[in-house]
Every structure is written in C-alpha cells, then in structure tokens.
Design a protein around this motif. Sequence first.
Motif, short mmCIF file in Angstrom:
data_model
loop_
_atom_site.label_atom_id
_atom_site.label_comp_id
_atom_site.label_asym_id
_atom_site.label_seq_id
_atom_site.Cartn_x
_atom_site.Cartn_y
_atom_site.Cartn_z
N ALA A 345 0.07 -5.03 -24.51
CA ALA A 345 -0.43 -5.90 -23.48
C ALA A 345 -1.78 -5.87 -23.23
CB ALA A 345 0.42 -5.69 -21.93
N PRO A 346 -2.31 -6.99 -22.77
CA PRO A 346 -3.74 -7.01 -22.65
C PRO A 346 -4.18 -6.13 -21.48
CG PRO A 346 -3.07 -9.31 -22.85
CD PRO A 346 -1.78 -8.45 -22.74
N VAL A 347 -5.43 -5.44 -21.36
CA VAL A 347 -5.81 -4.49 -20.42
C VAL A 347 -6.95 -5.12 -19.99
CG1 VAL A 347 -6.35 -2.14 -19.78
CG2 VAL A 347 -4.66 -2.63 -21.43
N PRO A 348 -6.95 -5.90 -18.93
CA PRO A 348 -8.15 -6.48 -18.37
C PRO A 348 -8.98 -5.51 -17.41
CG PRO A 348 -6.33 -7.45 -16.95
CD PRO A 348 -5.84 -6.58 -18.11
N GLU A 361 -12.89 -0.39 -3.97
CA GLU A 361 -13.27 -0.05 -5.46
C GLU A 361 -12.09 -0.55 -6.10
OE1 GLU A 361 -14.52 3.99 -6.31
OE2 GLU A 361 -16.15 3.90 -4.84
N ASP A 362 -10.97 -0.18 -5.88
CA ASP A 362 -9.50 -0.47 -6.37
C ASP A 362 -9.53 -1.85 -6.36
OD1 ASP A 362 -9.03 2.04 -7.44
OD2 ASP A 362 -7.42 2.59 -5.95
N ALA A 363 -9.63 -2.30 -4.86
CA ALA A 363 -9.31 -3.80 -4.69
C ALA A 363 -10.06 -4.72 -5.55
CB ALA A 363 -9.55 -4.08 -3.14
N SER A 364 -11.39 -4.35 -5.75
CA SER A 364 -12.36 -5.32 -6.56
C SER A 364 -11.87 -5.30 -7.96
CB SER A 364 -13.39 -4.95 -6.58
OG SER A 364 -13.98 -3.56 -6.88
N VAL A 365 -11.30 -4.20 -8.35
CA VAL A 365 -10.94 -4.10 -9.86
C VAL A 365 -9.66 -4.94 -10.01
CG1 VAL A 365 -9.94 -2.59 -11.69
CG2 VAL A 365 -12.16 -1.97 -10.39
N VAL A 366 -8.71 -4.75 -9.06
CA VAL A 366 -7.42 -5.45 -9.36
C VAL A 366 -7.50 -7.11 -9.01
CG1 VAL A 366 -5.16 -5.65 -8.13
CG2 VAL A 366 -6.14 -3.49 -8.73
N LEU A 367 -8.32 -7.35 -8.15
CA LEU A 367 -8.62 -8.87 -7.81
C LEU A 367 -8.95 -9.51 -8.95
CD1 LEU A 367 -9.56 -8.83 -3.93
CD2 LEU A 367 -7.43 -9.25 -4.99
N ALA A 368 -10.37 -8.68 -9.51
CA ALA A 368 -10.67 -9.18 -10.76
C ALA A 368 -9.87 -9.47 -11.83
CB ALA A 368 -11.92 -8.54 -11.06
N ALA A 369 -9.13 -8.39 -12.16
CA ALA A 369 -7.88 -8.60 -13.15
C ALA A 369 -7.02 -9.93 -12.71
CB ALA A 369 -7.03 -7.43 -13.22
N VAL A 370 -6.73 -9.92 -11.59
CA VAL A 370 -5.93 -11.16 -11.18
C VAL A 370 -6.38 -12.52 -11.47
CG1 VAL A 370 -4.83 -12.40 -9.25
CG2 VAL A 370 -4.36 -9.72 -9.47
N ALA A 371 -7.72 -12.50 -11.21
CA ALA A 371 -8.57 -13.81 -11.34
C ALA A 371 -8.44 -14.07 -12.98
CB ALA A 371 -9.73 -13.82 -10.81
N GLU A 372 -8.81 -12.80 -13.76
CA GLU A 372 -9.16 -13.14 -15.08
C GLU A 372 -7.96 -13.68 -15.64
OE1 GLU A 372 -10.92 -10.29 -18.92
OE2 GLU A 372 -11.37 -9.97 -16.63
N VAL A 373 -6.81 -13.02 -15.46
CA VAL A 373 -5.55 -13.29 -16.60
C VAL A 373 -4.74 -14.40 -15.69
CG1 VAL A 373 -5.54 -11.02 -17.45
CG2 VAL A 373 -3.96 -11.39 -15.30
N GLY A 374 -5.31 -14.93 -14.54
CA GLY A 374 -4.29 -15.91 -13.88
C GLY A 374 -2.99 -15.50 -13.46
N ALA A 375 -2.76 -14.34 -12.79
CA ALA A 375 -1.67 -13.69 -12.43
C ALA A 375 -1.11 -14.30 -11.24
CB ALA A 375 -1.80 -12.17 -12.22
N GLU A 376 0.19 -14.39 -11.15
CA GLU A 376 0.80 -15.16 -9.78
C GLU A 376 1.35 -14.09 -9.04
OE1 GLU A 376 1.82 -19.55 -11.14
OE2 GLU A 376 2.89 -18.02 -12.41
N LEU A 377 1.61 -12.93 -9.60
CA LEU A 377 2.41 -11.80 -8.89
C LEU A 377 1.70 -10.38 -9.65
CD1 LEU A 377 4.74 -10.82 -7.04
CD2 LEU A 377 6.17 -10.79 -9.41
N VAL A 378 1.74 -9.61 -8.56
CA VAL A 378 1.17 -8.18 -8.84
C VAL A 378 2.55 -7.40 -8.70
CG1 VAL A 378 -0.17 -6.24 -8.44
CG2 VAL A 378 -1.19 -8.59 -8.44
#
Length: 638
Positions: A345-348, A361-378
Amino acid sequence: MRRVEESPAVPAGSTESEPRQGRRAFASHAATTVDSMGTAEPGDRDGSADRPDRADPADRTDHPDPADAVGVIRSVEPARSLDSIRSAEPVRSAESIRSAESIRSVGSRAPGGTGALGVPGHPPSGGDAGAPAPVPGGPAAVGDDAARGRRARHGVHRAHRAHLVHRAHSTYGEKSAWYLPLTLATDVLGPALPVLLVLRHFREPHPLACAVVAAAVWTSVRALRRRYAADVIGESRGVMAVLGDWLVLLGVLAVLRTAFGEIVAPAHALLGVTAAPLLTMADRTVTHRHLIADRRSAQAVRRVLVIGEPSSADHVVGHLAARTEHAYVVVGVVPVGGAGLACGAPVPARLGPLDPRRPAEDASVVLAAVAEVGAELVLMAPGPRLSAERLRRLSWALHDAGIPLAVLPGLVDVAVRRVQLDAPAGLAMLHIAPPARRGLQLALKGAFDRLGAAVGLLLLAPLFCAIAVAVRCTSPGPVFYRQTRFGRHGRPFTMWKFRTMVADADARKAELRAANENDGLMFKIRRDPRVTRVGRFLRRCSLDELPQLLNVLAGEMSLVGPRPPLPDEVAHYDEVELRRLSVKPGITGLWQVSGRSELSWDETLALDLRYVDNWSLIGDVDVMARTFRAVVDGRGAY
C-alpha cells in the motif's frame, strides 16, 4: 514536494499469478498479509479530483484512482482462512495482482505525469525514489510541520465541505443514481397497480382511492424504517426486512379499515397487497447485484486511509483487499514507527513511534496524508504505539476537519447483532454475545427443521419415485447410497443420498486420489469417471441430496448448516476445524450458495466457521432462499 513512500514490491522475476476475474482494483498497491488465522481474498469511483462538488479544478490536487493503479497482493504464507467471509459471496485466495512494473506502466499512460509509484496525477518527486519518508519527530519532519498543517487543513476542508454525514459517518460510496428512483417506483407501483386491478375485478368500491392509500402507506413504512437511506439502499438482498415491512403495512391497513369502516373485503385487500413485497424483493436483488458488480470494478467505494503499526496495518489491508463486496478500498497507509510494511500500500506519511510533544504534530501529518490521497474515511488500528490518548487527540483533529473516523476493535467474523457497546468509566467496551448453542432459538430451529423435512418429503414423494426409477434403470446397483458422516459434537450417523456413481465407486477412490482437484481434506474431481450420466444431472441440480430430508427428520442434520464431513476428514482436523462440528450439518449452507466445489478448503472452512459462530433463524431463511438460485445456476456442482 514530499515524496510518497513505496512499500517493498514483488520482484520482477516473481511467478505470482494474474488476478482472477472480478478482483477489485485496489489503490496503488493492495496487500494481503495475514496470520495463521486469516486469509485474503478489493475499487473506487473517481477520486475527489474528478468530482464537481469538491475543489475547483484550478487549485486541486489530483489523487490516484484505484481503478487505474492496480496493486500488488503478496501472499506471505498459505494460511487457512477463518476470517474471510462478510457475506455469502465466495472468498478468493490471496494472490498477486500485478508487479510493480505493471503499476508504473499503468501510470505512465495517464496524462498529467506520474509519481514515484507511477500513479496518475502525481508528478515525480525529487531524490531517491526508494528512500523512506521522514519519520515525524525528526529534523526534516519538524521543520515541515507548519507548511504541512496549512496545506492539509486547506485541502481537507475543501475536499470534505460537501460531505454528507449519516449515522454510520457517511454514505457508502457514490452509488448509481437510478437505485433510488427504481426503488421508489417499485414501492409505489407494487401495491398500487395490483390493488387497483384486484378491486376493479371484484367490483369493490373506491378502487383508485384504495390503491393510492396502499402505495402511500407502503412507501411511508419503508421510509420511516430507513429503507431509502444512502447507506442502506443496495446493500442487502435479504427477505426478512421486506417481510417485516409488509407485516407493518398489513397492520396499518387494518387500522385504517377499522377507522373508516369495512370498505373492502379482507381477502380481496390481502390479495391486492401480496405483490408489493415480492416486487420489492426483486428490486432489492437487482440493485444489490448491480452494486456488488460495481464494487468489483472499483465503483461505488470509499477511499480509506489506514493508520496503525505496520503489522496491524498489513492485517487490515489484507482483509479489505481479500473481498470485493464491501465499500472500502485502501488508498494509503500511515504506519506508526519506522518499520516497513509487508503489503504494497502507498505510504504518504509516517507517525513517530512515541507520542509527540505537541498534538498538532500528529494531526498535521495525518491531515496532510488525507489530503494527498483523497481519503474519505480514516481507519485506525490501535496498538501499543497508538495509545488511547494519542488516538483521542487524532480524532479531535479529524472531526474538526470534517473527516469520518472509524476504529478497528480487532474482531473478525462477529455479526453486528452479537456486539453491544458500553462505556464504563469512559472506556469504550464491546460486549460480544456467545454463539447460539441452546435456548429458544435452537429449539425453534429444530422444530422448523423437522416440520420442513416432513412437508418436503410429502410434497416431493412423486419426484423421489421418478429419480429412483431413473437411477435403477440406468446403472446396476442400489437406488440409495449410504455413507457414514460426522454430525454435531462428532457423533457419527448414516447419511442418505441418491446414488450418482457406479456401485464400486468407493473401491476405486484410491486409484483416483492423485487426480483430486481440492487443495484440502475434501476429495473432488470435476469430471469424475465414476459418476453416471443420470448422476451427473442429479448432482448439477442437487437432487441427489433430497434423501437427506430423512436425516433432518431424524434430528441428525439440519436444513441449513455446514457440510457434513467424512470420518477420514475429521481424523485430520485440528482444533479450529473441529469447531465445524459445534452445530448440526446441513443439507444446504453458505458453502452451497457460494460456489460449492469451486471453493478451496480454506474458503469452505471460513464459510462454515462464520455460520457456526453467527447463525440465526433469519439467516437460515435467507440461505434457503438463495439455495434455489444456486441450484438453478449449478455453479460448482460436480
């Protein structure tokens, strides 16, 4: 630009096979890493980059489309499957989908450039493509926090501002637009036209008014019971929900008839509304089959970002990639810690192994990953490095950004009705009800079995005689074939069948053992030379199983249950496989309606164990209804 980390790919010289028809196209890499208690068997509609209700085309970031980037499934070990069933669909074995070179070739044909993984829409990153992404908490990661956080919040709020939220967090993908109109039209015309025609035929008063009232009540009942909700429509083909709605309809009409006087004869009114549940069931079957077909081709799905320790993430990705009928497709994984993923699986992005000093710190990483892959659910998989407090703070950030969140409890193959949520002292707790092994439900099942067997033997007596004559006249030997099988708690019994093979079939089994096509304990040959011409027809239509109604009447078998095993099979059972004997074997079951002999041993075992742990009377009725289709289809019957 931050680089997407690529998990280890399958070597170019690998001998892994091509995908079976109908396997879900899965993000950039799909994975199956399962332990010895799991097996693997995933698509997505266009990402947020293609949806007009998301960001403006000029300033949005395109995301990889799971339908274009086909992933790699790597089988780590041929483990037996206990957890691969979500419906009665056949489980497919874990096997590679494509090599890493295939992924890159798919991406290279797409306009707009490709990234390090060859994913369309992602321009290549600078530097070494194989270098791992920086772990948050390191010098580079800390320096990027502010920029990443701004970009993530901007992209996430844009991507999710039109997101519709229901009680299960959001709709299950973008389903076909005709589902709701067809369902509404069926529910309106289903009672209206038959009531109108029946009342006119019997010259009852006010036929048009009665038809309108019947249609209005039927649609109102179903609307109040959420049958038209986005997360419900197309998801099930079960008959019990429709029958429940119909009983409510009859009750409401009875009240209205009493309130306004006896306008219509009860028999005529009942005849008029009988077609409504039948048409609704047909509509549910059509929409459900279309939805499953869509999901097999990567449509009507939700893009999921998995967060967890690498071993947990591999397990989650493997389970989701193993089946095709559900709505979730993994588009990325955010591992916790620096260990590598065994899946592809891709690792953004990555989270540090320790709780961060600042929650942002955690929030910024996860939110950036969500935006990068276009996730609709975490989807979060808790573990030692993803503590309750860390998960709680991440949930704050995700909910503030409008992103749905789900947490995996670590359970597999547990029916929802067996789960009850509690929160003592603020600690979320799941109570798991034990499987039904005694009590009223089991007594009702026994009574239903015996009654159904008795009625079936009476109604099918002429067919029994015709089959007996055909078997006796076409091959020498007895009409019936008796064989010792093992029942509940390992008790042996004699099972009855119509003879479909030559009289000395058992003696010839040893010489044909090398031709066995089953990968487990069962013995199956597609073109078994011992089967007679009449026997082949009986097997395809499952008519050879009818004498087992005698076993059901005697209490040795059930109408629905696992396949009854042979003594030499039971002799090789381990502790897990012996659990199949916790309930009575059945004439039909999940194995029967999911492919029969085409299933592997692991798939058969997984289906049987799912039934053993989660059986119910409603589920038995659904399996019996689906058995008729399986018999007509004939798939896997040999």
